[in-house]
Scaffold this active site. Sequence first.
Site, mmCIF file in Angstrom:
data_model
loop_
_atom_site.group_PDB
_atom_site.id
_atom_site.type_symbol
_atom_site.label_atom_id
_atom_site.label_comp_id
_atom_site.label_asym_id
_atom_site.label_seq_id
_atom_site.Cartn_x
_atom_site.Cartn_y
_atom_site.Cartn_z
ATOM 1 N N HIS A 45 0.919 -1.337 -0.029
ATOM 2 C CA HIS A 45 0.057 -0.029 0.058
ATOM 3 C C HIS A 45 0.995 1.243 0.014
ATOM 4 C CE1 HIS A 45 -3.878 1.918 1.509
ATOM 5 N NE2 HIS A 45 -3.225 2.955 0.977
ATOM 6 N N ARG A 76 2.067 4.878 -0.362
ATOM 7 C CA ARG A 76 1.447 6.244 -0.170
ATOM 8 C C ARG A 76 2.297 7.281 -0.587
ATOM 9 N NH1 ARG A 76 -0.664 3.227 4.228
ATOM 10 N NH2 ARG A 76 -3.005 3.814 4.507
ATOM 11 N N HIS A 116 6.442 4.090 3.974
ATOM 12 C CA HIS A 116 7.060 2.899 4.141
ATOM 13 C C HIS A 116 7.533 2.343 2.613
ATOM 14 C CE1 HIS A 116 2.752 2.568 3.550
ATOM 15 N NE2 HIS A 116 2.491 2.990 4.716
ATOM 16 N N GLU A 124 -2.548 -1.706 -3.053
ATOM 17 C CA GLU A 124 -3.631 -0.950 -2.670
ATOM 18 C C GLU A 124 -3.296 0.742 -2.643
ATOM 19 O OE1 GLU A 124 -5.067 -4.150 0.652
ATOM 20 O OE2 GLU A 124 -3.859 -2.393 1.401
ATOM 21 N N THR A 158 -3.372 5.202 8.609
ATOM 22 C CA THR A 158 -3.670 3.571 8.342
ATOM 23 C C THR A 158 -5.328 4.066 7.611
ATOM 24 O OG1 THR A 158 -3.518 1.472 8.592
ATOM 25 C CG2 THR A 158 -4.627 3.002 10.321
ATOM 26 N N HIS A 217 -7.965 -5.333 7.449
ATOM 27 C CA HIS A 217 -7.703 -4.790 8.506
ATOM 28 C C HIS A 217 -7.981 -5.205 9.790
ATOM 29 C CE1 HIS A 217 -6.578 -0.375 9.033
ATOM 30 N NE2 HIS A 217 -7.171 -0.417 10.111
ATOM 31 N N GLY A 237 -1.285 -7.613 7.262
ATOM 32 C CA GLY A 237 0.196 -7.072 7.644
ATOM 33 C C GLY A 237 0.572 -6.872 8.748
ATOM 34 N N HIS A 238 -0.097 -5.712 9.504
ATOM 35 C CA HIS A 238 0.435 -5.525 10.881
ATOM 36 C C HIS A 238 0.519 -6.566 11.838
ATOM 37 C CE1 HIS A 238 1.154 -2.364 14.081
ATOM 38 N NE2 HIS A 238 0.090 -2.991 14.707
#
Length: 237
Positions: free
Chosen positions: A43, A45, A50, A70, A100, A190, A213-214
Amino acid sequence: MTKLSVNVNKIATLRNSRGGNVPNLLKVATDIEDFGAQGITIHPRPDQRHIRYQDAYDLKEIVRTEYNIEGNPIPEFMDLVLAIKPTQVTLVPDSVETLTSNAGWDTITHQTYLSEMIQEFKLNGIRTSVFIDTDLSLIEAAAKTGADRIELYTEAFATEFGKGNKKAVVPYTKAAILAHELGLGINAGHDLSLDNIAFFKESIPYLAEVSIGHALISESLYLGLENVVNMYLHRLK
């Protein structure tokens, strides 16, 4: 079996915190696939805090499974995805300053906009998915955009499940049933974790893919990345 796509944003965050190339994002993505995951998600941004845009190109060269990108379809993101042509693009309405993802699309208000973006991606052979809440009217509107899939935004479920409220999954079940009836594939993501993923999988019919992910990377600090990937795969069978 529901496919597991691992979001590697947190690996990039750790790398960027010291500069250099440790941990090596490409090596970790390859290892995750070797451990059995069926996809890699990123993802990026606009501030590249990141995942960097160059990472997106580099990963295209080494990902052997499904590749999911994403993001909010701003012009820079559109150009990136159309150049790379990943397996799937997941459209997420996050603003530049968002830490996020914190909401799904209003597919009624933004139906025309989404339809235009989705048509462009599909003309380039890219499967499209729309990040969305469980409101059934929004699911119906998502189907009218021409999207191939929706990705259910699961933070509310995860929060309530952590409090012991298993009924929080009911709106997701209803949303998945309607989406399937409308010809949409169902993804989810999520705050899904080892604690809640098995229950979620059992409760959601037609669940094609989860993107995690997290939680997965955090759990791997204690249990090891290979172990955790396989623990998710076991729960998703």
